[in-house]
Design a protein around this motif. Structure first.
Motif, PDB file in Angstrom:
ATOM      1  N   GLY A 120       0.817  -1.189   0.000  1.00 33.46           N
ATOM      2  CA  GLY A 120       0.000   0.000   0.000  1.00 33.46           C
ATOM      3  C   GLY A 120       0.859   1.250   0.000  1.00 33.46           C
ATOM      4  N   ILE A 121       0.229   2.416  -0.088  1.00 35.75           N
ATOM      5  CA  ILE A 121       0.951   3.685  -0.073  1.00 35.75           C
ATOM      6  C   ILE A 121       0.245   4.635   0.884  1.00 35.75           C
ATOM      7  N   ALA A 122       1.016   5.238   1.773  1.00 35.94           N
ATOM      8  CA  ALA A 122       0.469   6.194   2.729  1.00 35.94           C
ATOM      9  C   ALA A 122       1.314   7.461   2.788  1.00 35.94           C
ATOM     10  N   ASP A 123       2.634   7.289   2.720  1.00 38.32           N
ATOM     11  CA  ASP A 123       3.548   8.419   2.782  1.00 38.32           C
ATOM     12  C   ASP A 123       3.362   9.308   1.546  1.00 38.32           C
ATOM     13  N   PRO A 124       3.099  10.610   1.730  1.00 39.24           N
ATOM     14  CA  PRO A 124       2.914  11.501   0.567  1.00 39.24           C
ATOM     15  C   PRO A 124       4.105  11.499  -0.386  1.00 39.24           C
ATOM     16  N   ASP A 125       5.324  11.360   0.165  1.00 43.25           N
ATOM     17  CA  ASP A 125       6.500  11.315  -0.716  1.00 43.25           C
ATOM     18  C   ASP A 125       6.473  10.077  -1.607  1.00 43.25           C
ATOM     19  N   ARG A 170       6.331   9.975  -5.665  1.00 40.70           N
ATOM     20  CA  ARG A 170       7.322   9.240  -6.454  1.00 40.70           C
ATOM     21  C   ARG A 170       6.630   8.244  -7.375  1.00 40.70           C
ATOM     22  N   LEU A 171       5.629   7.553  -6.852  1.00 39.06           N
ATOM     23  CA  LEU A 171       4.894   6.580  -7.668  1.00 39.06           C
ATOM     24  C   LEU A 171       4.239   7.275  -8.850  1.00 39.06           C
ATOM     25  N   GLU A 172       3.587   8.395  -8.598  1.00 44.52           N
ATOM     26  CA  GLU A 172       2.880   9.085  -9.676  1.00 44.52           C
ATOM     27  C   GLU A 172       3.856   9.636 -10.708  1.00 44.52           C
TER      28      GLU A 172
END
Length: 417
Positions: free
Chosen positions: A74-79, A83-85
């Motif tokens: 999953g992704i929670a950290d805004p950084d 980076r993913l986007e």
């Protein structure tokens, strides 16, 4: 996961149409993809160019590390989200930029291939919620689409194939998409697969299956490589290779050992590559212009040094000739590489693997080239052809032959609707 496997590869569809094949179901699309790539991909993204409702070039790469991390944890950290986007948008722009080389392509079909197990996890748009794999994939794909849109080659549809079931990434409910959640049957048993096999487009078990056997473990048992400037030895060697490449006969171990021994010398390797493409007389003439061949070799071939042929030699190695090589001879050379390596010293084995990688790169099979380059550099880190080609493949450079449908490798002579 081997980081080198993240290097994407592109394969074009040939301009020569020998048969029209109709894709009616996801398994047949998968058959087209895996026959074009040469193996069945997993944990990958695949972009397919569409030209006037015809399937065209296929491009594949491993899922980016940021994608793997997001789908697993999953992704929670805004950084991490940023980076993913950013990476997904860059991926979309990269894929579209390369697929635009497929003449007249107007759209892209994106396929995300996850696990290949039998248990079917629901990847539909109604499954899960924020942070679930379906939602993360949609987030990734929206960025891929934005990147592709920057090149004016849009992604028109996105599929997920997970645990042998197909999901349309933006289908609202199963009733709206006839194949939503349906099982993808074995691609190899389809009409498309059988037809492409008959057209000479085989499937390996995976991209690692293209790798070559290990070199000889006892160098003392191998014939000595001839002196680099030995005119008679080079004449006999090139003539023997010419006969072998023309008739395609099987190689006995003793013959393979003699044919592979000089390949550790770059000029003999280049003679073989250019000679396989355009004939040894042309190769000798071109290499003589830069005084790279043994002094008396042009006379034995009844030719002279030629600047035009020197340019042809240089452009052959980069695929910029604008001329079609003799693909049948190159195909035979690629097949012989498996016989050569077990009879080779480490430097000659590395040169052989680099030659096989160059042929795969020339065909447009970047992933297969990567697997062979990894082998070549593990056997001899100083192999110049392997080092240069690894840089080219890592940078996403594609052999121009593979981008010209009139002269591209014609194992794919077909059109698929």
């Amino acid at each position: 996961m081997n980081a080198s496997n993240h290097r994407p590869g592109l394969l074009p569809a040939s301009d020569i149409v020998s048969r029209r094949l109709t894709v009616r179901e996801p398994a047949e699309l998968m058959a087209y993809i895996i026959h074009t790539l040469g193996f069945e991909p997993t944990r990958s993204w695949v972009g397919v160019a569409i030209r006037n409702r015809q399937l065209g070039a296929v491009m594949r790469g491993d899922l980016l590390p940021s994608m793997e991390l997001a789908l697993t944890h999953g992704i929670a950290d805004p950084d991490e989200v940023d980076r993913l986007e950013h990476e997904a948008q860059s991926l979309g722009q990269f894929v579209a930029t390369k697929l635009k080389h497929d003449i007249e392509s107007d759209r892209i079909l994106m396929v995300y291939l996850l696990d290949a197990e039998s248990k079917a996890t629901d990847m539909s748009s109604s499954a899960g919620g924020v942070g679930s794999p379906p939602e993360i994939l949609r987030q990734i794909d929206r960025c891929v689409r934005r990147g592709a849109a920057l090149t004016e080659l849009p992604v028109f549809e996105s599929w997920v194939i997970n645990e042998r079931r197909v999901w349309h990434l933006y289908c609202r409910e199963r009733g709206f998409c006839a194949t939503q959640g349906s099982a993808v049957k074995e691609a190899r048993g389809t009409y498309v697969s059988d037809s492409l096999t008959l057209l000479g487009q085989p499937i390996e078990a995976d991209h690692v299956a293209v790798r070559l056997p290990e070199p000889c473990g006892d160098p003392a048992s191998l014939p000595a490589a001839p002196y680099e400037g030995d005119t008679v030895a080079c004449w006999n060697w090139t003539r023997q290779w010419d006969d072998v490449l023309n008739d395609g006969r099987p190689l006995a171990p003793e013959e393979a050992a003699l044919l592979v021994a000089p390949l550790g010398m770059s000029v003999w390797r280049d003679l073989l590559i250019v000679g396989a493409c355009f004939g040894f007389e042309t190769a000798v003439s071109g290499l003589a212009f830069s005084a790279r061949v043994p002094d008396g070799l042009p006379r034995l071939y009844e030719t002279t040094a030629s600047e035009d042929n020197a340019w042809l030699v240089a452009e052959t190695l980069t695929g910029r000739t604008g001329l079609s090589p003799d693909w049948s001879r190159l195909d035979r050379l690629r097949g012989y590489c498996s016989d050569l390596v077990p009879q080779a010293s480490m430097p000659a084995a590395a040169a052989t693997a680099a030659t096989a990688a160059w042929i795969e790169w020339s065909r447009g099979r970047g992933t297969c080239a990567t697997a062979l380059l990894d082998q070549a550099l593990s056997w001899d880190v100083t192999c110049s052809l392997a080092s240069l080609l690894a840089e080219a493949v890592s940078a996403g450079l594609i052999n121009p032959w593979a981008l010209n449908r009139k002269i591209a490798w014609s194992g794919r002579d077909r059109t698929v609707a």
